[in-house]
Design a protein around this motif. Structure first.
Motif, PDB file in Angstrom:
ATOM      1  N   SER A 149       0.852  -1.188   0.000  1.00 21.76           N
ATOM      2  CA  SER A 149       0.000   0.000   0.000  1.00 21.76           C
ATOM      3  C   SER A 149       0.889   1.240   0.000  1.00 21.76           C
ATOM      4  O   SER A 149       2.107   1.135  -0.141  1.00 21.76           O
ATOM      5  CB  SER A 149      -0.962  -0.011   1.197  1.00 21.76           C
ATOM      6  OG  SER A 149      -2.045   0.863   0.959  1.00 21.76           O
ATOM      7  N   GLY A 150       0.262   2.400   0.181  1.00 16.16           N
ATOM      8  CA  GLY A 150       1.001   3.647   0.030  1.00 16.16           C
ATOM      9  C   GLY A 150       1.402   4.342   1.305  1.00 16.16           C
ATOM     10  O   GLY A 150       1.901   5.467   1.260  1.00 16.16           O
ATOM     11  N   TYR A 153      -2.734   7.957   5.008  1.00 17.12           N
ATOM     12  CA  TYR A 153      -3.827   7.883   5.971  1.00 17.12           C
ATOM     13  C   TYR A 153      -4.897   6.887   5.509  1.00 17.12           C
ATOM     14  O   TYR A 153      -4.984   6.526   4.346  1.00 17.12           O
ATOM     15  CB  TYR A 153      -4.490   9.249   6.131  1.00 17.12           C
ATOM     16  CG  TYR A 153      -3.642  10.313   6.795  1.00 17.12           C
ATOM     17  CD1 TYR A 153      -3.343  10.252   8.149  1.00 17.12           C
ATOM     18  CD2 TYR A 153      -3.171  11.407   6.065  1.00 17.12           C
ATOM     19  CE1 TYR A 153      -2.586  11.252   8.760  1.00 17.12           C
ATOM     20  CE2 TYR A 153      -2.416  12.416   6.666  1.00 17.12           C
ATOM     21  CZ  TYR A 153      -2.125  12.325   8.015  1.00 17.12           C
ATOM     22  OH  TYR A 153      -1.377  13.302   8.620  1.00 17.12           O
ATOM     23  N   GLY A 154      -5.750   6.475   6.432  1.00 19.73           N
ATOM     24  CA  GLY A 154      -6.935   5.714   6.075  1.00 19.73           C
ATOM     25  C   GLY A 154      -6.677   4.279   5.696  1.00 19.73           C
ATOM     26  O   GLY A 154      -6.101   3.497   6.460  1.00 19.73           O
ATOM     27  N   THR A 155      -7.097   3.931   4.490  1.00 18.79           N
ATOM     28  CA  THR A 155      -7.022   2.548   4.027  1.00 18.79           C
ATOM     29  C   THR A 155      -5.591   2.024   4.040  1.00 18.79           C
ATOM     30  O   THR A 155      -5.337   0.887   4.465  1.00 18.79           O
ATOM     31  CB  THR A 155      -7.597   2.422   2.607  1.00 18.79           C
ATOM     32  OG1 THR A 155      -8.939   2.930   2.601  1.00 18.79           O
ATOM     33  CG2 THR A 155      -7.604   0.974   2.153  1.00 18.79           C
ATOM     34  N   ASP A 156      -4.646   2.842   3.571  1.00 23.01           N
ATOM     35  CA  ASP A 156      -3.255   2.393   3.462  1.00 23.01           C
ATOM     36  C   ASP A 156      -2.708   1.911   4.799  1.00 23.01           C
ATOM     37  O   ASP A 156      -2.228   0.775   4.927  1.00 23.01           O
ATOM     38  CB  ASP A 156      -2.364   3.529   2.937  1.00 23.01           C
ATOM     39  CG  ASP A 156      -2.618   3.854   1.485  1.00 23.01           C
ATOM     40  OD1 ASP A 156      -3.621   3.361   0.933  1.00 23.01           O
ATOM     41  OD2 ASP A 156      -1.822   4.607   0.891  1.00 23.01           O
ATOM     42  N   CYS A 173       4.884   1.925  -0.401  1.00 24.31           N
ATOM     43  CA  CYS A 173       5.420   2.618  -1.578  1.00 24.31           C
ATOM     44  C   CYS A 173       5.285   4.117  -1.343  1.00 24.31           C
ATOM     45  O   CYS A 173       4.171   4.625  -1.165  1.00 24.31           O
ATOM     46  CB  CYS A 173       4.661   2.185  -2.833  1.00 24.31           C
ATOM     47  SG  CYS A 173       4.822   0.428  -3.203  1.00 24.31           S
ATOM     48  N   LEU A 174       6.403   4.803  -1.342  1.00 28.68           N
ATOM     49  CA  LEU A 174       6.433   6.201  -0.937  1.00 28.68           C
ATOM     50  C   LEU A 174       6.460   7.157  -2.129  1.00 28.68           C
ATOM     51  O   LEU A 174       6.978   6.832  -3.192  1.00 28.68           O
ATOM     52  CB  LEU A 174       7.653   6.453  -0.053  1.00 28.68           C
ATOM     53  CG  LEU A 174       7.775   5.542   1.180  1.00 28.68           C
ATOM     54  CD1 LEU A 174       9.057   5.871   1.947  1.00 28.68           C
ATOM     55  CD2 LEU A 174       6.557   5.659   2.074  1.00 28.68           C
ATOM     56  N   ARG A 217       3.721   7.563  -7.877  1.00 28.44           N
ATOM     57  CA  ARG A 217       3.941   6.463  -6.945  1.00 28.44           C
ATOM     58  C   ARG A 217       2.964   5.314  -7.176  1.00 28.44           C
ATOM     59  O   ARG A 217       3.289   4.139  -6.972  1.00 28.44           O
ATOM     60  CB  ARG A 217       3.824   7.005  -5.520  1.00 28.44           C
ATOM     61  CG  ARG A 217       3.936   6.018  -4.363  1.00 28.44           C
ATOM     62  CD  ARG A 217       2.642   5.315  -4.000  1.00 28.44           C
ATOM     63  NE  ARG A 217       1.486   6.150  -3.874  1.00 28.44           N
ATOM     64  CZ  ARG A 217       1.101   6.765  -2.752  1.00 28.44           C
ATOM     65  NH1 ARG A 217       1.787   6.637  -1.660  1.00 28.44           N
ATOM     66  NH2 ARG A 217      -0.012   7.501  -2.739  1.00 28.44           N
ATOM     67  N   ASN A 218       1.750   5.644  -7.610  1.00 26.87           N
ATOM     68  CA  ASN A 218       0.697   4.632  -7.750  1.00 26.87           C
ATOM     69  C   ASN A 218       1.036   3.557  -8.773  1.00 26.87           C
ATOM     70  O   ASN A 218       0.553   2.431  -8.679  1.00 26.87           O
ATOM     71  CB  ASN A 218      -0.631   5.299  -8.115  1.00 26.87           C
ATOM     72  CG  ASN A 218      -1.213   6.084  -6.953  1.00 26.87           C
ATOM     73  OD1 ASN A 218      -0.735   5.977  -5.829  1.00 26.87           O
ATOM     74  ND2 ASN A 218      -2.231   6.871  -7.214  1.00 26.87           N
TER      75      ASN A 218
END
Length: 367
Positions: A149-150, A153-156, A173-174, A217-218
């Motif tokens: 994930s990234g 905040y939240g889901t990540d 992944c930054l 990044r995505n």
């Protein structure tokens, strides 16, 4: 890769208007990044898509000087550098046309013989979204996947924390260099992530922090993974960009459906409606669609116990399978008069108890 090769590859990466696709084309033509920066200008002009402005920029000495500074940072911080043509470069990412020519790594990441999935979604995740994400990781833990994930905040961060809770590798992944962490409040998770996974980025320590970095990044999040799972998303958002990128890489995408009145479900519902994602209603949808098998992994051997306690619903399913042999999930649900999502969860529990086993084609039978 050698330090000399790293120096010239960094220098090539530093040149404005030369993205990863163009850089790979230049390297392919010249044999290496050093070859590119030492090639004659007239020969470079023969390469499709390379103009005189780009070529003149290539030979400015500032790029090598900046590369030398970045190498010092890499050495001082013991950062691992992965080159896109090397064997240690992530295999799935290697097949993406716009994957980074260099990937910087911290931590103890091991990608060999592993199922890798990305979990993304809204930064303002709802309580139901958190619950679904945590349940998803918990039920998939038996397959020992790597959770990507990234680190946002939240889901990540929910996905990363769930992975750590179940002792799964997790990769953040930054959208910036390894000299910082964003958001700062997540610094407290860095040590644990690096002990059981780590971080990837293709940004330098000197790169400015920019919101466009997140979109770039995505592609790494989507490219690393066999599948991308979107937990929640508004009508627009970065997780939808990740899903689109995953689709462009011909990877599976899953989306959790929600009520049409929920703003945080609009994006997921649209992905499903436009057939850009599999509808994810139960964690077992993931191993079924991706054809994961428990025996492929070094998980504890599940042995049938002599006296297994089954609850009333489990007894109904067990009796049905005993009498009808191999049956599909949907058929089991219909004949046992149970919701499909509930049967899927019960079947996993029964599998862990050793009384049934899954078969290819979403079939199940008693052991």
């Amino acid at each position: 890769m050698t330090e000399n090769n790293l120096l010239y590859t960094l220098a090539l990466q530093h040149v404005p208007n030369i993205g990863d696709i163009t850089a790979k084309r230049l390297i392919s033509h010249c044999g290496s990044a050093e070859g590119v920066l030492k090639e004659k200008k007239q020969n470079l002009l023969k390469i499709n898509g390379i103009g005189i402005v780009t070529i003149n920029e290539l030979f400015k000495t500032q790029h090598v000087k900046e590369a030398e500074k970045e190498i010092n940072f890499i050495k001082e911080n013991r950062i691992k550098v992965l080159y896109f043509e090397d064997n240690n470069y992530p295999e799935k990412l290697k097949h993406c046309i716009d994957s980074p020519i260099l990937l910087f790594q911290s931590g103890q990441i091991n990608l060999k013989q592993q199922h890798i999935i990305s979990i993304v979604g809204a930064r303002k995740i709802t309580t139901s979204g958190i619950a679904f994400c945590e349940d998803l990781v918990e039920q998939l833990a038996v397959y020992n996947p790597i959770i990507v994930s990234g680190f946002a905040y939240g889901t990540d961060i929910t996905a990363h924390k769930a992975a750590l809770k179940h002792n799964l590798q997790t990769i953040g992944c930054l959208a910036h260099g390894l000299n910082q962490i964003y958001p700062k409040v997540h610094k407290k998770y860095v040590v644990d992530v690096e002990k059981n996974g780590g971080f990837f980025t293709d940004f330098w320590s000197s790169d400015s922090f920019d919101k466009n970095n997140f979109l770039k990044r995505n592609r790494v999040i989507a490219g690393l993974s066999q599948a991308t799972i979107v937990i929640e998303s508004a009508e627009k958002g970065g997780s939808l960009v990740t899903a689109d990128i995953a689709n462009s890489y011909n990877r599976d995408v899953f989306a959790v459906p929600g009520r049409t009145t929920d703003s945080q479900s609009v994006g997921c519902n649209n992905l499903i409606k436009h057939q850009k994602a599999h509808m994810l209603t139960t964690p077992l949808d993931v191993p079924y669609i991706l054809n994961w098998q428990l025996e492929d992994h070094k998980t504890p051997t599940i042995q049938k116990q002599l006296f297994v306690e089954l609850d009333p619903i489990e007894k109904v399913i067990y009796k049905y399978l005993k009498e009808n042999e191999k049956q599909q999930l949907d058929v089991i649900a219909i004949n046992c008069e149970l919701p499909i999502f509930k049967v899927a969860s019960i079947l996993l529990t029964m599998e862990l108890k050793g009384v049934i086993r899954p078969l290819p084609g979403k079939l199940f039978e008693v052991t």
